[in-house]
Write an enzyme that holds these catalytic residues in place. Sequence first.
Site, PDB file in Angstrom:
ATOM      1  N   VAL A  76      37.606  29.003 141.274  1.00 25.26           N
ATOM      2  CA  VAL A  76      36.198  28.600 141.249  1.00 25.26           C
ATOM      3  C   VAL A  76      35.416  29.385 142.292  1.00 25.26           C
ATOM      4  CG1 VAL A  76      34.570  26.696 141.513  1.00 25.26           C
ATOM      5  CG2 VAL A  76      36.816  26.271 140.503  1.00 25.26           C
ATOM      6  N   LYS A 135      34.537  25.726 135.418  1.00 24.14           N
ATOM      7  CA  LYS A 135      34.465  25.565 136.877  1.00 24.14           C
ATOM      8  C   LYS A 135      33.791  24.252 137.276  1.00 24.14           C
ATOM      9  CE  LYS A 135      34.507  30.571 137.386  1.00 24.14           C
ATOM     10  NZ  LYS A 135      33.697  31.799 137.599  1.00 24.14           N
TER      11      LYS A 135
END
Length: 393
Positions: free
Chosen positions: A127, A200
Amino acid sequence: MKIAIMGFGTVGTGVEEILYKKRDSLLKNNFDIKIEKVLIRNKSKKRSPLDGDLAFTDDFDEILNSDVDTVIDVTSSLEETYERIVKLMKTGKNIVTANKAVVSKYFEELNELAREKNIFFSYEAAVAGAIPVIHPIMEETFFSDMNKVQGILNGTSNYILSKMEVEGSSYDEVLKEAQDLGYAEADPTADVGGFDAMRKIRILSSLIYNAKINEEEIFTFGIQNVKKCDFDFAGERGYSIRLLAKSELAKGKINIYVIPTFIKDNFFAKTFGGTNGVKVWGENFSAYELKGPGAGKLETADAVMRDLLRVLARREIKTFYDAGNSYEVENNLKNKFYVRTCDVSEKLKDLIEEEKVLDDQHLIVTKEVSLDDLRDALGDLSKVFLAEIEEDL
């Protein structure tokens, strides 16, 4: 300390470069790290590692049956990589991965297996690239309830939108430029369609709320339909356009979606190029902001290295996520939206606050409405451009 690496593409070579160049510094701090094996698909392909003695293999079992402590996964496949990670975990090997598709789709399964085997499962690099966001959130969850997170989580989309805004170029022109420069894939759907950002925000939200959120529940609207006239309309009102992934826990419901957004908040509006930015709201603070490179060889490898050192020093946070909370996903919070469409339905007419007609296109600002209700009024979204309008600061 023996490790193995699965994959030797951009990020894999970045990890090897850092380990090779910083070996003396790592040794000085008691990190004697040896790459035992690197798993690749094609052994005949010419490779140029900095360590000339680096051992490559195309046989996964050589890693599975080895005595390595930790395996770094920097592959891009989904199902094959998931199956391999599960097998590695079952043998007691720690996992450090940058594969956001695997982490997002199998978040519950992988966290449960890590707890069962009492091993480390680390995914900071999955992420926002080099930005340290996963670990600050993990630490906060122990003592601070968080109820909202937003982010520019895809560098390709942000590059395209910020370039269109600054230069006045068309979407097709900037996309081609991004592909020529290697920022965008030949098939850019995962990026410009919002699916990369969706994965994400699913990871971040799952952690923050300790709840399971299925990917299919996350409304995802990308930037493929954006035009110069949308930037002109936004600019006349003092807004920039960015693709934001958003999540908020309100009234026992999780609102979560990915959508282009008219913004004046400088944290996001002044985020250009491939930069990512994440903003988190919590119980003990109004909001904190994290910004930095969202991708790149050494940038993402840097996040992998931070995870690796935590694992090897046994100071990584053991996984605690267990989806213990159950919240319904429903985008019921009301806000104003911008809609560009050539077809104004009767349902949409009832929602119009402001309208401008440009050739055959209707440029509309809606009244305050929930995203779920607006989607119902719009019907087919394939020929529509849709953006949420952030409240004026």
